[in-house]
Design a protein around this motif. Structure first.
Motif, PDB file in Angstrom:
ATOM      1  N   ASP A  55      54.511  -4.768  59.955  1.00 54.16           N
ATOM      2  CA  ASP A  55      53.544  -5.837  59.720  1.00 54.16           C
ATOM      3  C   ASP A  55      52.230  -5.359  59.094  1.00 54.16           C
ATOM      4  N   THR A  56      52.204  -4.129  58.609  1.00 56.47           N
ATOM      5  CA  THR A  56      51.012  -3.604  57.952  1.00 56.47           C
ATOM      6  C   THR A  56      50.931  -4.121  56.514  1.00 56.47           C
ATOM      7  N   VAL A  57      49.727  -4.463  56.062  1.00 52.90           N
ATOM      8  CA  VAL A  57      49.492  -4.825  54.671  1.00 52.90           C
ATOM      9  C   VAL A  57      49.143  -3.546  53.913  1.00 52.90           C
ATOM     10  N   VAL A  58      49.877  -3.264  52.840  1.00 53.94           N
ATOM     11  CA  VAL A  58      49.653  -2.059  52.040  1.00 53.94           C
ATOM     12  C   VAL A  58      49.153  -2.462  50.665  1.00 53.94           C
ATOM     13  N   THR A  59      48.415  -1.560  50.041  1.00 59.81           N
ATOM     14  CA  THR A  59      47.936  -1.750  48.670  1.00 59.81           C
ATOM     15  C   THR A  59      48.482  -0.631  47.803  1.00 59.81           C
ATOM     16  N   VAL A  60      49.189  -1.005  46.747  1.00 58.01           N
ATOM     17  CA  VAL A  60      49.792  -0.044  45.825  1.00 58.01           C
ATOM     18  C   VAL A  60      48.979  -0.059  44.534  1.00 58.01           C
ATOM     19  N   THR A  61      48.650   1.142  44.035  1.00 54.36           N
ATOM     20  CA  THR A  61      47.797   1.248  42.856  1.00 54.36           C
ATOM     21  C   THR A  61      48.401   2.224  41.852  1.00 54.36           C
ATOM     22  N   LEU A  62      48.375   1.821  40.570  1.00 51.56           N
ATOM     23  CA  LEU A  62      48.840   2.668  39.479  1.00 51.56           C
ATOM     24  C   LEU A  62      48.094   2.279  38.222  1.00 51.56           C
ATOM     25  N   ASN A  63      47.496   3.271  37.565  1.00 51.36           N
ATOM     26  CA  ASN A  63      46.877   3.054  36.252  1.00 51.36           C
ATOM     27  C   ASN A  63      45.878   1.902  36.283  1.00 51.36           C
ATOM     28  N   GLY A  64      45.086   1.836  37.368  1.00 54.77           N
ATOM     29  CA  GLY A  64      44.055   0.818  37.485  1.00 54.77           C
ATOM     30  C   GLY A  64      44.532  -0.542  37.914  1.00 54.77           C
ATOM     31  N   LYS A  65      45.823  -0.700  38.165  1.00 57.36           N
ATOM     32  CA  LYS A  65      46.384  -1.972  38.613  1.00 57.36           C
ATOM     33  C   LYS A  65      46.795  -1.853  40.076  1.00 57.36           C
ATOM     34  N   SER A  66      46.506  -2.885  40.868  1.00 54.04           N
ATOM     35  CA  SER A  66      46.831  -2.864  42.291  1.00 54.04           C
ATOM     36  C   SER A  66      47.545  -4.141  42.700  1.00 54.04           C
ATOM     37  N   GLU A  67      48.444  -4.000  43.653  1.00 52.34           N
ATOM     38  CA  GLU A  67      49.134  -5.138  44.257  1.00 52.34           C
ATOM     39  C   GLU A  67      49.283  -4.880  45.743  1.00 52.34           C
ATOM     40  N   GLN A  68      49.299  -5.963  46.513  1.00 48.51           N
ATOM     41  CA  GLN A  68      49.460  -5.852  47.957  1.00 48.51           C
ATOM     42  C   GLN A  68      50.848  -6.334  48.381  1.00 48.51           C
ATOM     43  N   ALA A  69      51.318  -5.780  49.500  1.00 48.21           N
ATOM     44  CA  ALA A  69      52.590  -6.199  50.098  1.00 48.21           C
ATOM     45  C   ALA A  69      52.473  -5.999  51.595  1.00 48.21           C
ATOM     46  N   LYS A  70      53.297  -6.699  52.332  1.00 45.81           N
ATOM     47  CA  LYS A  70      53.281  -6.590  53.788  1.00 45.81           C
ATOM     48  C   LYS A  70      54.593  -6.010  54.277  1.00 45.81           C
ATOM     49  N   ALA A  71      54.504  -4.992  55.134  1.00 44.50           N
ATOM     50  CA  ALA A  71      55.710  -4.400  55.722  1.00 44.50           C
ATOM     51  C   ALA A  71      56.343  -5.393  56.683  1.00 44.50           C
ATOM     52  N   ASP A  72      57.671  -5.443  56.673  1.00 43.19           N
ATOM     53  CA  ASP A  72      58.356  -6.353  57.586  1.00 43.19           C
ATOM     54  C   ASP A  72      58.451  -5.734  58.978  1.00 43.19           C
TER      55      ASP A  72
END
Length: 652
Positions: A55-72
């Motif tokens: 249930d943790t929210v993670v932030t993934v970043t590459l080349n100045g772009k970021s997206e969030q996802a939540k662990a199930d």
């Protein structure tokens, strides 16, 4: 006794292990296919995934772009970054609650998936020109990762051995697939973008091992084997019993004497009247008259004395190579079966089967057309303990001639190289989500002899991998079987030519597939020819046309029709790239004209984009063939030095 500080430290460690994992103390992780030096596919949305506390929210970043996802609830997360142009190096990171995992030297470019059996697996260290290509052929923009051999009865979400991306160079290139390296290097130089290739291959493997269970179930012939495999995935002992029942039912159907001879596998059976021999080759070459011309089954038995410690420690039965199929029992308990003569047998022996004192090993061996036997030196036949110690079996074995039968025994559905779906489960399924520019496939030797089925299985593999990877139009480049084995002095059957035809038809019927014809650079005495540069570069040419959309032909001449013209038959070719030509002769060799099953060689002359078979249009002429041999001699090429593909065509 633990004192003061040590006791406190122990309680603190125990508390930390049992307490809920806070995101600050446990960094999120990427799936193991992502590592330093990886290449990610340019110009497509980039999917990354991994593990984090539930249930943790993670932030993934590459080349100045970021997206969030939540662990199930199981801690699995998956995120999608936008498509990006080629370039790098970049840092790929995932963060949660102050904890970060970062991967360095990540490139954006083109990624290739390479699969198959030993000719794809063969490493650069063993290829022609290795002394030049290994020290000087690498580049920071050319990278690879080898997927460790992994077979699994159940589909896996993750690799059991973490892959490690490597940059090609003098210290690393020798480990790379030679065919995939040469294809990738040619395309990297052509388009000047970073290129990475993933090699998932296993020597001797059949195509059935690389297709998912749900896809294979579309063919009724595999239903029972897949049922057994599913049972084995849940309970290995139950799966073993189910497989024994399946195998012995097959034997009962094949051999009326199978039930009676099965008593020969029992520990209590009295083999005192059996003759003995020292195995080490095929029984047809043993010098024993009764075995010289026997085709079918021969039983072998031996005993080995074990101490209580050895009986407890021994875990595997090793038999070396067996020609061709075998079933093995230890003290009357079936421990395994195999049917690939080139693969050394290694069967797990369940705990409690081996006893202190006398232990009986029994083998039922089914030959091929060249007779059978236990091949190789005696020290290959042994019991092995968990620490690697070998307990060598006796050199002399008792034997008894069984029934005269002709068949190919099935192998257990979980045992490579002839398994069902297990290599897909362990080596392809964990790639789900990783994006590729193309896939390259070099396999078929293990399936030669059943070309009709292969014509169904190869398109099935194309569709299966495309579905798994979520890329419906993923281009496939196929390396056709090369030249190996028997040369032809007269027209006849050829299992390898039939398999090449099946490959050609599968590619021709797929708008996103291309082929590299290779038999002009084969070696009829070596199933693993070292010249991989040509194969890789021909795959790269096909990729330029099919995957990159260049306005070039994907390969060399392909026969498209055979028609009557007066008393001759005229074969028209596409992709001649400026016209056909013959080497070392005014005539093209290797052409046949057939009246139903009866074929004869026919004189052939190249004329532009056609080949004319003089006087071949007899009333009964029904089809024509070219290069129809395991190891064909050919001299028909395109104007740009690419060999004409072999074929069988109906005469119109």
């Amino acid at each position: 006794m633990l004192q003061g500080g040590a006791l406190a430290a122990m309680f603190a460690a125990a508390f930390a292990a049992s307490a809920p994992c806070g995101a600050a103390t446990q960094a999120p992780a990427f799936a193991t296919i992502f590592s330093d030096h990886a290449v990610l596919q340019r110009d497509q949305p980039i999917v990354v995934w991994g593990k984090a506390p539930a249930d943790t929210v993670v932030t993934v970043t590459l080349n100045g772009k970021s997206e969030q996802a939540k662990a199930d609830g199981g801690g699995r997360w998956r995120a999608q970054l936008p498509a990006m142009a080629a370039g790098g190096p970049h840092v790929l990171s995932v963060s949660a609650n102050g904890a970060t995992t970062a991967l360095n030297d990540i490139m954006l470019g083109d990624v290739f998936l390479c699969g198959g059996q030993s000719n794809m697996e063969l490493a650069m260290a063993y290829a022609t020109n290795a002394p030049i290509d290994i020290p000087f052929g690498g580049s920071p923009n050319l990278r690879f990762v080898n997927i460790a051999r992994e077979t699994s009865a159940a589909r896996r979400d993750e690799f059991s051995t973490a892959p490690q991306w490597q940059v090609t160079g003098p210290q690393t290139t020798g480990q790379a697939s030679a065919v995939c390296f040469h294809m990738a290097r040619a395309l990297q130089r052509q388009y000047n973008v970073p290129v990475g290739f993933v090699n998932a291959s296993w020597g001797g493997s059949s195509i059935q091992s690389w297709i998912s269970g749900p896809s294979l179930r579309k063919l009724a012939a595999y239903g029972q084997g897949l049922d057994v495999l599913d049972t084995y995935a849940r309970d290995a002992a139950a799966g073993g019993r189910a497989e024994e029942a399946r195998q012995e039912a097959w034997w009962d159907k094949l051999d009326p004497k199978a039930a009676a001879q099965r008593a020969w596998s029992k520990a209590e059976f009295n083999d005192a009247g059996w003759p003995s021999l020292e195995p080490g080759g095929r029984w047809g070459e043993s010098g024993i008259d009764a075995l010289k011309n026997h085709r079918g089954v021969v039983w072998f038995r031996t005993t080995v004395e074990l101490t209580a410690q050895q009986a407890q420690a021994a875990s595997h039965l090793l038999l070396g190579q067996v020609a061709t199929s075998d079933t093995a029992w230890v003290n009357g308990v079936r421990v395994g079966a195999g049917n690939a003569w080139w693969a050394g047998r290694e069967y797990a022996v369940p705990k409690g089967v081996l006893k202190p004192g006398k232990n009986v090993i029994a083998l039922r061996v089914l030959d091929d057309d060249n007779s059978g036997g236990l091949l190789g030196p005696a020290d290959q036949r042994a019991l092995r303990t968990a620490d690697g110690t070998r307990i060598t079996l006796p050199q002399r074995w008792k034997y008894q001639i069984g029934s005269r039968v002709s068949a190919v025994q099935q192998s257990a559905p979980w045992e490579p190289p002839g398994s069902l779906t297990t290599l897909y489960n362990g080596m392809i399924a964990p790639l789900q989500g990783y994006k590729f520019k193309l896939a390259a496939w070099y396999q078929g030797e293990a399936n030669a002899g059943d070309a009709r089925e292969y014509q169904t299985l190869l398109p099935m593999l194309f569709a299966d991998w495309r579905q798994t990877l979520g890329q419906p139009g993923l281009p496939f480049m196929v390396a056709q079987l090369t030249s190996f084995g028997s040369v032809a002095t007269k027209p006849g059957k050829s299992a390898w030519a039939e398999l090449r035809q099946a490959q050609s038809l599968a590619v021709r019927n797929d708008a996103h597939a291309g082929m590299a014809v290779t038999f002009d650079f084969g070696d009829r005495s070596d199933i693993h020819p070292g010249q991989k540069t040509i194969v890789g570069e021909r795959l790269a040419r096909a990729a330029r046309a099919v995957a990159y959309g260049e306005k070039i032909t994907p390969g060399g001449p392909e026969a498209v029709s055979a028609t009557r013209s007066g008393g001759d038959i005229v074969i028209r070719f596409a992709n001649t790239n400026g016209g056909l030509r013959t080497y070392s002769s005014d005539l093209a060799i290797g052409f046949e004209v057939c009246e139903q099953a009866a074929c004869r060689y026919a004189p052939a002359a190249a004329e532009g984009d056609t080949v004319r078979l003089k006087g071949a249009a007899t009333a009964g002429a029904s089809k024509v063939r070219y290069a129809w041999a395991d190891a064909p001699f050919i001299n028909l090429f395109s104007a740009d030095d690419l060999p004409a593909n072999g074929f069988e065509l109906d005469v119109q």
